[in-house]
Design a protein around this motif. Structure first.
Motif, PDB file in Angstrom:
ATOM      1  N   LEU A  66      10.430   2.292   7.751  1.00  0.00           N
ATOM      2  CA  LEU A  66      10.771   2.679   6.380  1.00  0.00           C
ATOM      3  C   LEU A  66      10.026   1.816   5.363  1.00  0.00           C
ATOM      4  CD1 LEU A  66      14.626   3.299   6.620  1.00  0.00           C
ATOM      5  CD2 LEU A  66      12.795   5.013   6.559  1.00  0.00           C
ATOM      6  N   ALA A  67       9.878   0.538   5.662  1.00  0.00           N
ATOM      7  CA  ALA A  67       9.151  -0.352   4.747  1.00  0.00           C
ATOM      8  C   ALA A  67       7.689   0.061   4.650  1.00  0.00           C
ATOM      9  CB  ALA A  67       9.271  -1.795   5.208  1.00  0.00           C
ATOM     10  N   MET A  68       7.078   0.389   5.768  1.00  0.00           N
ATOM     11  CA  MET A  68       5.680   0.836   5.756  1.00  0.00           C
ATOM     12  C   MET A  68       5.540   2.116   4.944  1.00  0.00           C
ATOM     13  SD  MET A  68       3.689  -1.259   7.440  1.00  0.00           S
ATOM     14  CE  MET A  68       2.296  -0.269   7.976  1.00  0.00           C
ATOM     15  N   GLU A  69       6.463   3.050   5.139  1.00  0.00           N
ATOM     16  CA  GLU A  69       6.420   4.294   4.380  1.00  0.00           C
ATOM     17  C   GLU A  69       6.545   4.037   2.884  1.00  0.00           C
ATOM     18  OE1 GLU A  69       7.964   7.986   7.120  1.00  0.00           O
ATOM     19  OE2 GLU A  69       9.438   6.936   5.855  1.00  0.00           O
ATOM     20  N   ALA A  70       7.476   3.146   2.507  1.00  0.00           N
ATOM     21  CA  ALA A  70       7.670   2.845   1.091  1.00  0.00           C
ATOM     22  C   ALA A  70       6.432   2.195   0.492  1.00  0.00           C
ATOM     23  CB  ALA A  70       8.888   1.939   0.920  1.00  0.00           C
ATOM     24  N   GLY A  71       5.843   1.258   1.228  1.00  0.00           N
ATOM     25  CA  GLY A  71       4.641   0.597   0.741  1.00  0.00           C
ATOM     26  C   GLY A  71       3.487   1.566   0.574  1.00  0.00           C
ATOM     27  N   GLU A  72       3.307   2.427   1.558  1.00  0.00           N
ATOM     28  CA  GLU A  72       2.235   3.419   1.488  1.00  0.00           C
ATOM     29  C   GLU A  72       2.487   4.443   0.391  1.00  0.00           C
ATOM     30  OE1 GLU A  72       2.177   4.912   5.437  1.00  0.00           O
ATOM     31  OE2 GLU A  72       1.235   3.110   6.282  1.00  0.00           O
ATOM     32  N   GLY A  73       3.774   4.650   0.067  1.00  0.00           N
ATOM     33  CA  GLY A  73       4.121   5.626  -0.959  1.00  0.00           C
ATOM     34  C   GLY A  73       4.055   5.085  -2.371  1.00  0.00           C
ATOM     35  N   GLY A  74       3.750   3.794  -2.522  1.00  0.00           N
ATOM     36  CA  GLY A  74       3.584   3.230  -3.851  1.00  0.00           C
ATOM     37  C   GLY A  74       4.772   2.487  -4.404  1.00  0.00           C
ATOM     38  N   ALA A  75       5.709   2.085  -3.542  1.00  0.00           N
ATOM     39  CA  ALA A  75       6.848   1.297  -4.017  1.00  0.00           C
ATOM     40  C   ALA A  75       6.372  -0.050  -4.567  1.00  0.00           C
ATOM     41  CB  ALA A  75       7.852   1.067  -2.891  1.00  0.00           C
ATOM     42  N   ASN A  76       7.044  -0.530  -5.597  1.00  0.00           N
ATOM     43  CA  ASN A  76       6.731  -1.853  -6.156  1.00  0.00           C
ATOM     44  C   ASN A  76       7.405  -2.971  -5.383  1.00  0.00           C
ATOM     45  OD1 ASN A  76       6.851   0.140  -8.748  1.00  0.00           O
ATOM     46  ND2 ASN A  76       5.190  -1.348  -8.918  1.00  0.00           N
TER      47      ASN A  76
END
Length: 222
Positions: free
Chosen positions: A128-138
């Motif tokens: 989930l962290a990888m997905e969030a990072g790749e999705g542009g999460a701050n």
């Protein structure tokens, strides 16, 4: 957003010292809480404040935001709204925190714009962290690290996930869940950029300002 983009500042090669990310009590009177918030922010140790109100109507959320956001602006603290991108926009919030069931990060970004600080709950999941990072999460949020009475805990995390993330990514990470000044040191040492705290500050017997000072000292000496 002025200078209240502390969360974005942590996406750099050298991570600054850990800071506090305050989360509102689960229920409160806005005027009474405004005084407590002002006390908590008086020492300059807090980077962000999240308004998290569950089970109330939209008008109550916006009323609370109208009272509390100016206090955060005055203290140069990022004001983050929980769950709802539409309410974050209506309130003029600096950003949004999304749980895993709170809608699409991409949709929230389109609505709030490139400058909004958007964080994502990732529980204890590297995926989930990888997905969030790749999705542009701050920022990404991991936890709970300790038992907490603030919300029902379905996922427990270990400090190792903070070490893994900070070695992998410059995107800031937030540690959340039952954190106190007495138990936070392992999370700081593991690389948490922020400690998300609620009851440990708002329910402190000697008041929120003293509680924030204890956290500041604990983070400095971890």
């Amino acid at each position: 957003m002025g200078d209240a983009d502390h969360l974005e500042d942590f996406g750099r090669e050298e991570r600054p010292p850990c800071q506090l990310y305050l989360i509102s009590p689960p229920a409160f009177d806005p005027q009474a809480h405004a005084a407590a918030l002002g006390e908590a922010l008086s020492g300059g140790e807090v980077a962000a404040y999240q308004l998290r109100l569950k089970g109330v109507d939209d008008a109550a959320v916006l009323t609370a935001a109208a009272v509390l956001l100016p206090i955060c602006r005055q203290a140069d603290v990022a004001f983050i709204l929980n769950d709802r991108a539409d309410l974050a926009k209506a309130a003029g919030a600096d950003g949004l925190h999304l749980g895993q069931t709170d809608g699409s990060l991409a949709d929230a970004r389109r609505l709030l714009g490139a400058e909004a600080q958007i964080g994502v709950t990732c529980h204890d999941s590297r995926h989930l962290a990888m997905e969030a990072g790749e999705g542009g999460a701050n920022y990404v949020a991991f936890g709970a690290f300790f038992p907490t009475s603030t919300k029902t805990v379905e996922h427990m995390a270990e400090p190792e996930i903070l070490r893994w993330w900070t070695a992998l990514s410059p995107i800031p990470c937030v540690a959340i869940g039952g954190i106190t000044a007495e138990n936070c040191a392992p999370l700081v040492r593991a690389g948490a950029d922020f400690l998300a705290v609620s009851a440990a500050v708002w329910a402190a017997a000697d008041g929120p300002a003293a509680a924030v000072r204890r956290f500041a000292e604990a983070m400095r000496t971890a």
